[in-house]
Design a protein around this motif. Structure first.
Motif, short mmCIF file in Angstrom:
data_model
loop_
_atom_site.label_atom_id
_atom_site.label_comp_id
_atom_site.label_asym_id
_atom_site.label_seq_id
_atom_site.Cartn_x
_atom_site.Cartn_y
_atom_site.Cartn_z
N ASN A 100 -9.32 -13.01 1.42
CA ASN A 100 -10.62 -12.57 1.97
C ASN A 100 -10.63 -11.12 2.41
O ASN A 100 -11.52 -10.71 3.16
N VAL A 101 -9.69 -10.35 1.96
CA VAL A 101 -9.59 -8.95 2.33
C VAL A 101 -10.67 -8.15 1.59
O VAL A 101 -10.90 -8.35 0.41
N GLU A 102 -11.35 -7.26 2.31
CA GLU A 102 -12.38 -6.42 1.70
C GLU A 102 -11.83 -5.06 1.30
O GLU A 102 -12.18 -4.53 0.25
N SER A 103 -10.98 -4.50 2.16
CA SER A 103 -10.39 -3.19 1.86
C SER A 103 -9.05 -3.05 2.58
O SER A 103 -8.77 -3.78 3.52
N TYR B 138 -4.26 -12.84 1.77
CA TYR B 138 -4.98 -11.67 1.28
C TYR B 138 -6.29 -12.01 0.55
O TYR B 138 -6.98 -11.12 0.10
N LYS C 270 -10.80 -0.35 -1.92
CA LYS C 270 -11.70 -1.49 -1.83
C LYS C 270 -11.22 -2.54 -2.83
O LYS C 270 -10.93 -2.22 -3.99
N VAL C 271 -11.13 -3.79 -2.39
CA VAL C 271 -10.69 -4.87 -3.28
C VAL C 271 -11.81 -5.14 -4.28
O VAL C 271 -12.93 -5.47 -3.90
N VAL C 272 -11.50 -4.99 -5.57
CA VAL C 272 -12.50 -5.26 -6.60
C VAL C 272 -12.20 -6.55 -7.36
O VAL C 272 -13.08 -7.11 -7.98
N HIS C 273 -10.93 -7.02 -7.27
CA HIS C 273 -10.58 -8.26 -7.98
C HIS C 273 -9.32 -8.86 -7.37
O HIS C 273 -8.35 -8.16 -7.12
N THR D 294 -8.62 -4.77 6.25
CA THR D 294 -9.95 -4.94 6.84
C THR D 294 -10.77 -5.89 6.02
O THR D 294 -10.49 -6.13 4.89
#
Length: 90
Positions: A35-38, A33, A53-56, A90
């Motif tokens: 490098n996951v962006e969203s 997980y 959206k992944v923020v941290h 994604t």
């Protein structure tokens, strides 16, 4: 050394091995997980319900930003949802 002390030492060694194995598994899971962006969450019908959206990226999970709020998910929970087909990465 008394038998009770020997048994206690064996128990401590087994616990340390279990902890080491859990750490290795967590690192493997985190790398899936990292490098996951969203992440898209689906409802029971298969329609996208929300997208976060992944923020941290944290030690044990991801912090996702949704419309107006943030939510933290453990890697284990994300894996369960991914296996069920409830999320798409994604």
């Amino acid at each position: 050394m008394r038998p009770s002390h020997m048994k206690e030492m064996e128990t401590i060694e087994q616990t340390e091995k279990q902890i080491a194995l859990a750490r290795r598994n967590r690192i493997r899971l985190a790398s899936h997980y990292i490098n996951v962006e969203s992440i898209a969450f689906y409802d029971y019908v298969g329609v996208i319900e929300r997208i976060g959206k992944v923020v941290h990226v944290m030690e044990r999970g991801l912090l996702l930003q949704f419309a107006g709020y943030k939510e933290m998910f453990f890697f284990e929970t994300l894996l369960e949802l991914e296996v069920k087909g409830s999320i798409a990465i994604t």
